[in-house]
Every structure is written in structure tokens, then in C-alpha cells.
Design a protein around this motif. Structure first.
Motif, PDB file in Angstrom:
ATOM      1  N   LEU A  86     -75.378  21.797 -68.553  1.00  0.00           N
ATOM      2  CA  LEU A  86     -74.503  21.440 -67.441  1.00  0.00           C
ATOM      3  C   LEU A  86     -75.516  20.712 -66.346  1.00  0.00           C
ATOM      4  CD1 LEU A  86     -71.859  21.453 -66.055  1.00  0.00           C
ATOM      5  CD2 LEU A  86     -72.558  23.901 -65.360  1.00  0.00           C
ATOM      6  N   LEU A  87     -76.481  21.676 -66.181  1.00  0.00           N
ATOM      7  CA  LEU A  87     -77.471  21.242 -64.829  1.00  0.00           C
ATOM      8  C   LEU A  87     -78.081  19.872 -65.470  1.00  0.00           C
ATOM      9  CD1 LEU A  87     -79.156  24.533 -64.009  1.00  0.00           C
ATOM     10  CD2 LEU A  87     -77.098  23.257 -62.921  1.00  0.00           C
ATOM     11  N   ALA A 146     -74.644  22.299 -57.090  1.00  0.00           N
ATOM     12  CA  ALA A 146     -74.074  22.313 -58.507  1.00  0.00           C
ATOM     13  C   ALA A 146     -74.722  23.536 -59.027  1.00  0.00           C
ATOM     14  CB  ALA A 146     -74.617  21.115 -59.305  1.00  0.00           C
ATOM     15  N   ALA A 147     -76.013  23.985 -58.781  1.00  0.00           N
ATOM     16  CA  ALA A 147     -76.740  25.073 -59.374  1.00  0.00           C
ATOM     17  C   ALA A 147     -75.840  26.224 -58.995  1.00  0.00           C
ATOM     18  CB  ALA A 147     -78.128  25.131 -58.951  1.00  0.00           C
ATOM     19  N   LEU A 148     -75.437  26.549 -57.977  1.00  0.00           N
ATOM     20  CA  LEU A 148     -74.579  27.502 -57.383  1.00  0.00           C
ATOM     21  C   LEU A 148     -73.321  27.794 -58.241  1.00  0.00           C
ATOM     22  CD1 LEU A 148     -75.116  27.393 -53.689  1.00  0.00           C
ATOM     23  CD2 LEU A 148     -76.241  29.155 -55.034  1.00  0.00           C
ATOM     24  N   TRP A 149     -72.618  26.550 -58.392  1.00  0.00           N
ATOM     25  CA  TRP A 149     -71.259  26.563 -59.338  1.00  0.00           C
ATOM     26  C   TRP A 149     -71.847  26.992 -60.622  1.00  0.00           C
ATOM     27  CZ3 TRP A 149     -66.255  26.389 -58.674  1.00  0.00           C
ATOM     28  CH2 TRP A 149     -65.768  25.746 -57.610  1.00  0.00           C
ATOM     29  N   THR A 175     -68.786  19.429 -62.981  1.00  0.00           N
ATOM     30  CA  THR A 175     -69.609  17.992 -63.498  1.00  0.00           C
ATOM     31  C   THR A 175     -69.253  16.991 -62.909  1.00  0.00           C
ATOM     32  OG1 THR A 175     -70.691  19.689 -65.124  1.00  0.00           O
ATOM     33  CG2 THR A 175     -71.075  17.336 -65.069  1.00  0.00           C
ATOM     34  N   GLY A 176     -68.195  16.428 -63.105  1.00  0.00           N
ATOM     35  CA  GLY A 176     -67.701  15.560 -62.992  1.00  0.00           C
ATOM     36  C   GLY A 176     -67.488  15.136 -61.470  1.00  0.00           C
ATOM     37  N   GLU A 182     -72.843  11.988 -56.579  1.00  0.00           N
ATOM     38  CA  GLU A 182     -74.226  10.964 -56.894  1.00  0.00           C
ATOM     39  C   GLU A 182     -74.250   9.593 -57.063  1.00  0.00           C
ATOM     40  OE1 GLU A 182     -77.327  12.142 -56.510  1.00  0.00           O
ATOM     41  OE2 GLU A 182     -77.007  14.218 -56.380  1.00  0.00           O
ATOM     42  N   LEU A 183     -73.157   9.171 -57.641  1.00  0.00           N
ATOM     43  CA  LEU A 183     -73.116   7.632 -58.142  1.00  0.00           C
ATOM     44  C   LEU A 183     -72.435   6.727 -56.918  1.00  0.00           C
ATOM     45  CD1 LEU A 183     -71.762   8.208 -61.914  1.00  0.00           C
ATOM     46  CD2 LEU A 183     -74.057   6.896 -61.217  1.00  0.00           C
ATOM     47  N   THR A 184     -71.372   7.496 -56.173  1.00  0.00           N
ATOM     48  CA  THR A 184     -70.973   6.549 -55.079  1.00  0.00           C
ATOM     49  C   THR A 184     -71.997   6.674 -53.975  1.00  0.00           C
ATOM     50  OG1 THR A 184     -69.881   8.868 -54.478  1.00  0.00           O
ATOM     51  CG2 THR A 184     -68.327   7.141 -55.656  1.00  0.00           C
TER      52      THR A 184
END
Length: 285
Positions: A86-87, A146-149, A175-176, A182-184
Motif C-alpha cells: 500500500l505504501l 498516507a502512512a497515518l491512514w 490509495t486512489g 500526487e499526479l495532479t
């Protein structure tokens, strides 16, 4: 729910744009390949030493009767590896974008020009060094979130039934969302949109972010797929960024771009043969 389909549509359009611009696509593979090698080495190390780590971290299970100790530790190893995946999916994009920052900036600008009614693209007010610093700083902040999630989902994974059914699905949606951010960020940062504003834009249209990022996150779990999808993902995220900011893409320009892409794809083999011929190679029959 309509935004789910719209988000997925941007993902498809981005891949089609990349397929129609072979030279840009080829250069876009390099950052992903470099990052993939690094991540593959880390995951292999986790697979080899993960069992030893879990055994060291759970000394209280040493005295458990068979087979409960082995089953418990085996479950923890599986969950640990799932969390690492996931990470890896979330951070892979951040690291790849950082490695390929100059290229992806150029690619994003080309996408902007191809759909802008006047053929223009927003320019970053910062130098390349400043852009890299901002990208690294914001990526670290996103990774921490993300890591906290990930830790929360890891803990919820111990819940009977729910932990094995609902939680993995929630993990893909989380994740999505972060993949989309990140991409936008490539296009939005170039427009001077700060991280907090970017997150607010995406939270206001979560289903759009999920429609774009969730299938991409699932695809990224397949080895090597992330490398080949990255250039198109950046292109699609640029189109989405224009949507988030209500920027006019121009219907006529969009139709022309679609027609150009179709012509480029149809003539891809001929273009490849021409390039091989220019390099002194004979094309294969």
C-alpha cells in the motif's frame, strides 16, 4: 456518482494522449524504471526478512501452542507485506515524480497547450531548484498522511470479517485519493496552487479523485505496470487539474486533439519504422 466515470475517463484520455506522443512517452519511462528497481529491492528484502522481523517483534507468541503461534505470525507477515505494498503504491508516484520532475513538467505543459483554446500553458514562477524543493516537501507531507491512514487500516485489519473484506477496499480508495493528489500536483503546482488548496479541491470532488486514482492504484499492484502507465497518468491528471479549476479546454481543440491522437496511433508503426530507418536499422517485416 457521475464523477467516478469522469475520473476514469481522464485516466483513459491521458493514456491515449501518451500513446499518440511516442517520443515523450519513451522518455517518461526512465524515471519509473529507476524507481521500480529501488522498490523491488526493498520489497524483496521485506519478503526475505519479514518473518524474522515479526518473530522478533512478537516474543509473547513463543510459548503459544501449535499451530496458533505460527498462524498468528503468518497473518502478521501477510498484513505487514500488504501494508508495505500500500505504501509502495502511494510513495512510488511521489518518488517517480521527483526523479522525473523536469520531464513531467514538460509533458504536463504539452498537454495544457494541446487542449488550451489559445495554445498556451501556465508557467511556474519558481526556478527548477525551488520546484524540486516544493515537490519533495509536499510529497513528504502526503506520504505522512498516507502512512497515518495505513497504520489505521493496519489496525482495523484485525477486526473479524470486516478486516478481511471492507478494510482492503477502503485501502484502495485511500490509495486512489493520494495517487490523484500526487499526479495532479504536477499541473496544479505549476499554477501556484499550494498543497492545502489541492487537498481541498480533491476533497470537494472525492468521487472524481477515486474514479481516476483507484483503478490506477489497482493497476500499480501489477509488476512493471506502474512504469508504463506513469506518462499517461501525468497527462490525464493535467486534464483533471483543468477540470478542478474550471479552465476552458475548448471543444474544438479537444476534438482536434482526439483526432490527432487517433492519427498518431494509426500511424505509430510507420513512425517507428521511419525512426529505425533514420538510425540505420532495417524494420522487421
Amino acid at each position: 456518482m457521475r464523477d467516478l466515470g469522469v475520473g476514469f475517463g481522464y485516466l483513459v484520455k491521458g493514456q491515449r494522449w501518451a500513446a499518440g506522443h511516442g517520443r515523450a512517452y519513451g522518455f517518461g519511462l526512465l524515471p519509473g524504471l529507476i524507481t521500480l528497481v529501488l522498490y523491488a529491492a526493498a520489497l524483496v528484502a521485506l519478503a526475505v526478512f519479514g518473518d524474522d522481523f515479526v518473530t522478533w517483534a512478537t516474543p509473547f507468541a513463543d510459548d503459544w501452542s501449535s499451530p496458533w503461534g505460527g498462524l498468528f505470525r503468518g497473518f502478521l507477515v501477510a498484513v505487514l507485506f500488504a501494508l508495505a505494498l500500500l505504501l509502495a503504491v502511494v510513495t512510488f508516484t511521489a518518488v517517480t515524480l521527483l526523479v522525473g520532475q523536469p520531464f513531467y513538467e514538460s509533458l504536463s505543459e504539452r498537454v495544457d497547450r494541446s487542449v488550451s483554446p489559445d495554445g498556451s500553458a501556465p508557467q511556474s514562477p519558481h526556478s527548477l531548484g525551488r520546484e524540486l524543493w516544493i515537490s519533495a516537501r509536499d510529497s513528504l507531507r502526503v506520504v505522512v498522511r498516507a502512512a497515518l491512514w495505513g497504520v489505521l487500516l493496519f489496525a482495523l485489519g484485525f477486526l473479524p470479517f470486516v478486516g478481511q473484506t471492507v478494510i482492503p477496499v477502503l485501502g484502495f480508495f485511500v490509495t486512489g485519493f493520494f495517487l490523484t493528489e500526487e499526479l495532479t500536483a504536477v499541473a496544479l503546482q505549476r499554477r501556484g496552487v499550494e498543497l492545502r488548496e489541492r487537498l481541498a479541491l480533491l476533497r470537494a470532488r472525492k468521487t472524481l479523485a477515486w474514479g481516476f486514482g483507484t483503478p490506477l492504484g489497482v493497476a500499480f499492484l501489477v509488476p512493471f505496470v506502474a512504469v508504463f502507465l506513469m506518462p499517461g497518468a501525468v497527462a490525464g491528471a493535467t486534464l483533471m487539474a483543468r477540470d478542478l479549476l474550471d479552465e476552458d479546454m475548448g471543444e474544438d481543440v479537444a476534438e482536434d486533439a482526439t483526432e490527432d491522437t487517433a492519427r498518431d496511433i494509426a500511424g505509430g508503426e510507420r513512425g517507428l519504422a521511419d525512426r529505425l530507418g533514420a538510425c540505420g536499422h532495417e524494420p522487421s517485416p
